[in-house]
Scaffold this motif. Structure first.
Motif, PDB file in Angstrom:
ATOM      1  N   GLU A  26     -11.529  14.243   8.445  1.00  0.00           N
ATOM      2  CA  GLU A  26     -10.495  13.976   9.149  1.00  0.00           C
ATOM      3  C   GLU A  26      -9.191  14.169   8.473  1.00  0.00           C
ATOM      4  N   GLY A  27      -9.045  15.136   7.343  1.00  0.00           N
ATOM      5  CA  GLY A  27      -7.987  15.769   6.876  1.00  0.00           C
ATOM      6  C   GLY A  27      -7.605  14.696   5.889  1.00  0.00           C
ATOM      7  N   GLY A  28      -7.989  13.576   5.628  1.00  0.00           N
ATOM      8  CA  GLY A  28      -7.699  12.568   4.545  1.00  0.00           C
ATOM      9  C   GLY A  28      -7.554  12.974   2.907  1.00  0.00           C
ATOM     10  N   VAL A  29      -6.753  12.829   2.215  1.00  0.00           N
ATOM     11  CA  VAL A  29      -6.550  12.857   0.874  1.00  0.00           C
ATOM     12  C   VAL A  29      -7.176  11.929   0.214  1.00  0.00           C
ATOM     13  N   ILE A  30      -7.969  12.434  -1.017  1.00  0.00           N
ATOM     14  CA  ILE A  30      -8.365  11.365  -1.958  1.00  0.00           C
ATOM     15  C   ILE A  30      -8.114  11.723  -3.363  1.00  0.00           C
ATOM     16  N   GLY A  31      -8.203  10.890  -4.170  1.00  0.00           N
ATOM     17  CA  GLY A  31      -8.137  11.167  -5.559  1.00  0.00           C
ATOM     18  C   GLY A  31      -8.956  10.058  -6.451  1.00  0.00           C
ATOM     19  N   VAL A  32      -9.257  10.272  -7.613  1.00  0.00           N
ATOM     20  CA  VAL A  32     -10.087   9.135  -8.305  1.00  0.00           C
ATOM     21  C   VAL A  32      -9.199   8.783  -9.401  1.00  0.00           C
ATOM     22  N   GLY A  33      -9.583   7.509  -9.817  1.00  0.00           N
ATOM     23  CA  GLY A  33      -9.329   6.670 -11.073  1.00  0.00           C
ATOM     24  C   GLY A  33     -10.055   6.027 -11.638  1.00  0.00           C
ATOM     25  N   THR A  34      -9.903   5.543 -12.986  1.00  0.00           N
ATOM     26  CA  THR A  34     -11.170   4.817 -13.749  1.00  0.00           C
ATOM     27  C   THR A  34     -10.807   3.343 -13.699  1.00  0.00           C
ATOM     28  N   ASP A  35      -9.656   2.667 -13.079  1.00  0.00           N
ATOM     29  CA  ASP A  35      -9.458   1.446 -12.979  1.00  0.00           C
ATOM     30  C   ASP A  35      -9.824   0.573 -14.332  1.00  0.00           C
ATOM     31  N   SER A  36     -10.735  -0.246 -14.193  1.00  0.00           N
ATOM     32  CA  SER A  36     -11.213  -1.323 -15.064  1.00  0.00           C
ATOM     33  C   SER A  36     -11.802  -0.490 -16.371  1.00  0.00           C
ATOM     34  N   HIS A  37     -12.284   0.868 -16.107  1.00  0.00           N
ATOM     35  CA  HIS A  37     -12.742   1.715 -17.269  1.00  0.00           C
ATOM     36  C   HIS A  37     -13.916   1.555 -17.854  1.00  0.00           C
ATOM     37  N   VAL A  38     -14.918   1.049 -16.990  1.00  0.00           N
ATOM     38  CA  VAL A  38     -16.094   1.107 -17.401  1.00  0.00           C
ATOM     39  C   VAL A  38     -16.692   2.428 -17.557  1.00  0.00           C
ATOM     40  N   ALA A  39     -15.959   3.466 -17.051  1.00  0.00           N
ATOM     41  CA  ALA A  39     -16.154   4.782 -17.317  1.00  0.00           C
ATOM     42  C   ALA A  39     -14.597   5.324 -17.404  1.00  0.00           C
ATOM     43  N   THR A  40     -14.650   6.449 -18.203  1.00  0.00           N
ATOM     44  CA  THR A  40     -13.556   7.157 -18.584  1.00  0.00           C
ATOM     45  C   THR A  40     -13.338   8.885 -18.160  1.00  0.00           C
ATOM     46  N   SER A  41     -14.322   9.294 -17.669  1.00  0.00           N
ATOM     47  CA  SER A  41     -14.436  10.674 -17.509  1.00  0.00           C
ATOM     48  C   SER A  41     -14.328  11.153 -16.041  1.00  0.00           C
ATOM     49  N   VAL A  42     -13.863  12.395 -15.842  1.00  0.00           N
ATOM     50  CA  VAL A  42     -13.798  12.965 -14.636  1.00  0.00           C
ATOM     51  C   VAL A  42     -15.272  13.118 -13.981  1.00  0.00           C
ATOM     52  N   ALA A  43     -16.184  13.615 -14.979  1.00  0.00           N
ATOM     53  CA  ALA A  43     -17.640  14.007 -14.343  1.00  0.00           C
ATOM     54  C   ALA A  43     -18.231  12.706 -14.070  1.00  0.00           C
ATOM     55  N   GLU A  44     -18.068  11.556 -14.563  1.00  0.00           N
ATOM     56  CA  GLU A  44     -18.511  10.431 -13.977  1.00  0.00           C
ATOM     57  C   GLU A  44     -17.911   9.793 -12.707  1.00  0.00           C
ATOM     58  N   GLU A  45     -16.827   9.848 -12.504  1.00  0.00           N
ATOM     59  CA  GLU A  45     -16.101   9.363 -11.224  1.00  0.00           C
ATOM     60  C   GLU A  45     -16.639  10.248 -10.329  1.00  0.00           C
ATOM     61  N   LEU A  46     -16.493  11.450 -10.268  1.00  0.00           N
ATOM     62  CA  LEU A  46     -16.769  12.326  -9.289  1.00  0.00           C
ATOM     63  C   LEU A  46     -18.179  12.471  -8.861  1.00  0.00           C
ATOM     64  N   ARG A  47     -19.118  12.424  -9.838  1.00  0.00           N
ATOM     65  CA  ARG A  47     -20.601  12.352  -9.599  1.00  0.00           C
ATOM     66  C   ARG A  47     -20.817  10.927  -8.942  1.00  0.00           C
ATOM     67  N   LEU A  48     -20.114   9.966  -9.243  1.00  0.00           N
ATOM     68  CA  LEU A  48     -20.424   8.714  -8.512  1.00  0.00           C
ATOM     69  C   LEU A  48     -19.959   8.369  -7.166  1.00  0.00           C
ATOM     70  N   LEU A  49     -18.829   9.628  -6.804  1.00  0.00           N
ATOM     71  CA  LEU A  49     -18.315   9.511  -5.504  1.00  0.00           C
ATOM     72  C   LEU A  49     -19.218  10.160  -4.752  1.00  0.00           C
ATOM     73  N   GLU A  50     -19.827  11.171  -5.165  1.00  0.00           N
ATOM     74  CA  GLU A  50     -20.943  11.843  -4.223  1.00  0.00           C
ATOM     75  C   GLU A  50     -22.016  11.019  -4.079  1.00  0.00           C
ATOM     76  N   TYR A  51     -22.615  10.348  -5.210  1.00  0.00           N
ATOM     77  CA  TYR A  51     -24.011   9.806  -4.959  1.00  0.00           C
ATOM     78  C   TYR A  51     -23.695   8.514  -4.206  1.00  0.00           C
ATOM     79  N   GLY A  52     -22.490   7.835  -4.164  1.00  0.00           N
ATOM     80  CA  GLY A  52     -22.409   6.734  -3.270  1.00  0.00           C
ATOM     81  C   GLY A  52     -22.599   7.008  -1.982  1.00  0.00           C
ATOM     82  N   GLN A  53     -22.191   8.407  -1.422  1.00  0.00           N
ATOM     83  CA  GLN A  53     -22.027   8.700  -0.171  1.00  0.00           C
ATOM     84  C   GLN A  53     -23.783   9.183   0.066  1.00  0.00           C
ATOM     85  N   ARG A  54     -24.170   9.619  -0.956  1.00  0.00           N
ATOM     86  CA  ARG A  54     -25.957   9.744  -0.693  1.00  0.00           C
ATOM     87  C   ARG A  54     -26.600   8.452  -0.376  1.00  0.00           C
TER      88      ARG A  54
END
Length: 458
Positions: A317-345
């Motif tokens: 729908e054209g929404g804008v997203i970004g990622v953060g590490t919040d409580s920092h149980v992870a601290t890498s771009v790769a882990e956040e983006l991988r989990l973003l996709e895997y959650g949808q799957r």
């Protein structure tokens, strides 16, 4: 490690806004911004040659730095009905044990880890303001100054977001004892912003601000701050992270949190709705139309059992997203983006959910989305390897056989879905190298200071 901006970088492969390019020479100006880009170029003897593919560093749009020190300490089962609300008790315990020196040490360690994970900038959602009993420090900005100091030590780019926090729940409920270090009234909060504005400007940082949540501020307090805030930077807010929050909002106002926010506040592209996990179809569509960023923190949201954001529909729908590490149980771009996709799957029981169409690279799609949304949420005027943007770069390890054998978008797919943070070799921020061959030049000092803090918390 270089402590000054370099003049020109040469990369055999680089990810530009229009796609991957070969033999790319990037000239930098004295302020650490990109002055010119040439493709199909030849390397000059004075060039800084990269040791692998060059990609833009993205902005981490949501951080509570002090929480890195408690990562792993809330993984002991309680009653069997553990949730965000039980996790929060361990967070309050940590808050009661740390002092300004500790917070600076934690933030420096975290920011170094973020750099190693491929982030070049952080938006620090900073609500730990006072002493454990709520008494302000002699300088009410003391804790913010420690965040600025940690950014200076590590060299990460910073968007500082002091947080207004006054109540325990919707309707102005009195705060509980664990929240005393967080609290302000509007006048003192606005004075804090006034104090920080010149300090952030002089240090080259962006200053915005945040409302902790609709639970923590009344509508009247929010409007006072929005009307009088002396900064024009981004505005962030936690919203609709947990189902209990939705239920409490309905009981208070008859409306869900995102519905109320969009009805009552001037939400636009300056805003970042952190989490926004629990949305109706109408809320999702309205949030997408508003231009605000949905600030997703997949590792933390998974850790806390919050739920899964409807990213497939929101992005369509054209929404804008970004990622953060919040409580920092992870601290890498790769882990956040991988989990973003895997959650949808996992939710949809299908693969490749965030693709833009047949043949599209998932890695490229979500990386581009996080680059754009992170920059917007951090108040950056430009993102990516483009003229005028700050020279924030990541060099992936070209000696890794997975990367060496990959072409174009396969590089991102291999990094995000097969390798992870260890693939980041070098990181540049504002034209100066901060990570070289996987190490920071202040690493030993930073690690020693951080280790002392952890001994207090065990």
């Amino acid at each position: 490690m270089a402590s000054f901006p370099v003049n020109r970088i040469f990369a055999e492969r680089a990810l530009l806004p229009g796609g991957w390019a070969e033999n790319v020479a990037i000239s930098l100006d004295a302020s650490g911004r990109i002055a010119a880009i040439e493709t199909g170029s030849a390397a000059a003897s004075s060039d800084e040659r990269t040791a692998g593919p060059l990609i833009p560093a993205i902005a981490n749009l949501h951080s509570h730095a002090f929480q890195r020190a408690m990562a792993g300490l809330a993984e002991v089962a309680g009653s069997g009905d553990d949730s965000f609300w039980t996790w929060r008790e361990e967070m309050y315990r940590t808050v009661g044990l740390v002092n300004p020196d500790d917070v600076e040490a934690i933030a420096a360690k975290l920011y170094m880890e973020m750099l190693k994970g491929g982030f070049g900038h952080v938006a620090e959602f900073h609500y730990l303001h006072h002493q454990a009993d709520g008494t302000p420090y002699a300088d009410p900005a003391e804790m913010s100054l420690r965040i600025l100091a940690a950014a200076r030590t590590t060299g990460i780019g910073l968007t500082h977001l002091p947080v207004f926090y006054a109540h325990a729940n919707f309707g102005g409920v009195a705060p509980n004892p664990g929240q005393r270090p967080f609290l302000h009234d509007p006048d003192h909060f606005l004075a804090l912003l006034e104090r920080l504005a010149p300090l952030c400007r002089d240090a080259g940082h962006t200053l915005g601000y945040a409302i902790h949540s609709l639970r923590a501020a009344t509508p009247e307090e929010m409007r006072i701050i929005l009307d009088a805030a002396p900064v024009a930077g981004p505005i962030h807010i936690h919203v609709a992270e947990q189902t209990k929050e939705v239920d409490d909002s309905l009981a208070w106002s008859g409306r869900r949190p995102v519905e109320w926010l969009l009805d009552e506040m001037p939400v636009d592209a300056r805003w970042c709705a952190i989490h926004a996990t629990h949305l109706t179809e109408s809320e999702r569509q309205r949030l997408a139309r508003s231009g605000a960023v949905a600030g997703l923190c997949p590792a933390t949201e998974a850790n806390l059992g919050d739920g899964i954001f409807p990213a497939v529909d929101f992005m369509a729908e054209g929404g804008v997203i970004g990622v953060g590490t919040d409580s920092h149980v992870a601290t890498s771009v790769a882990e956040e983006l991988r989990l973003l996709e895997y959650g949808q799957r996992l939710r949809d029981r299908r693969r490749n959910r965030l693709a833009t169409g047949p043949g599209a690279s998932i890695g490229r799609t979500i990386f581009d989305a996080a680059l754009k949304g992170g920059a917007q949420a951090a108040g950056q005027k430009a993102a990516g390897i483009t003229v005028g943007a700050r020279a924030d770069f990541v060099v992936l390890d070209g000696s890794n056989p997975y990367i060496a054998a990959a072409t174009d978008n396969q590089i991102l797919d291999r990094w995000l879905f097969a390798l992870g943070g260890e693939t980041v070799r070098d990181v540049m921020v504002a034209g100066a190298w901060k990570i070289r061959n996987g190490r920071h030049d202040r690493e030993d000092d930073i690690d020693r200071a951080f280790a002392r803090v952890l001994m207090k918390l065990k």
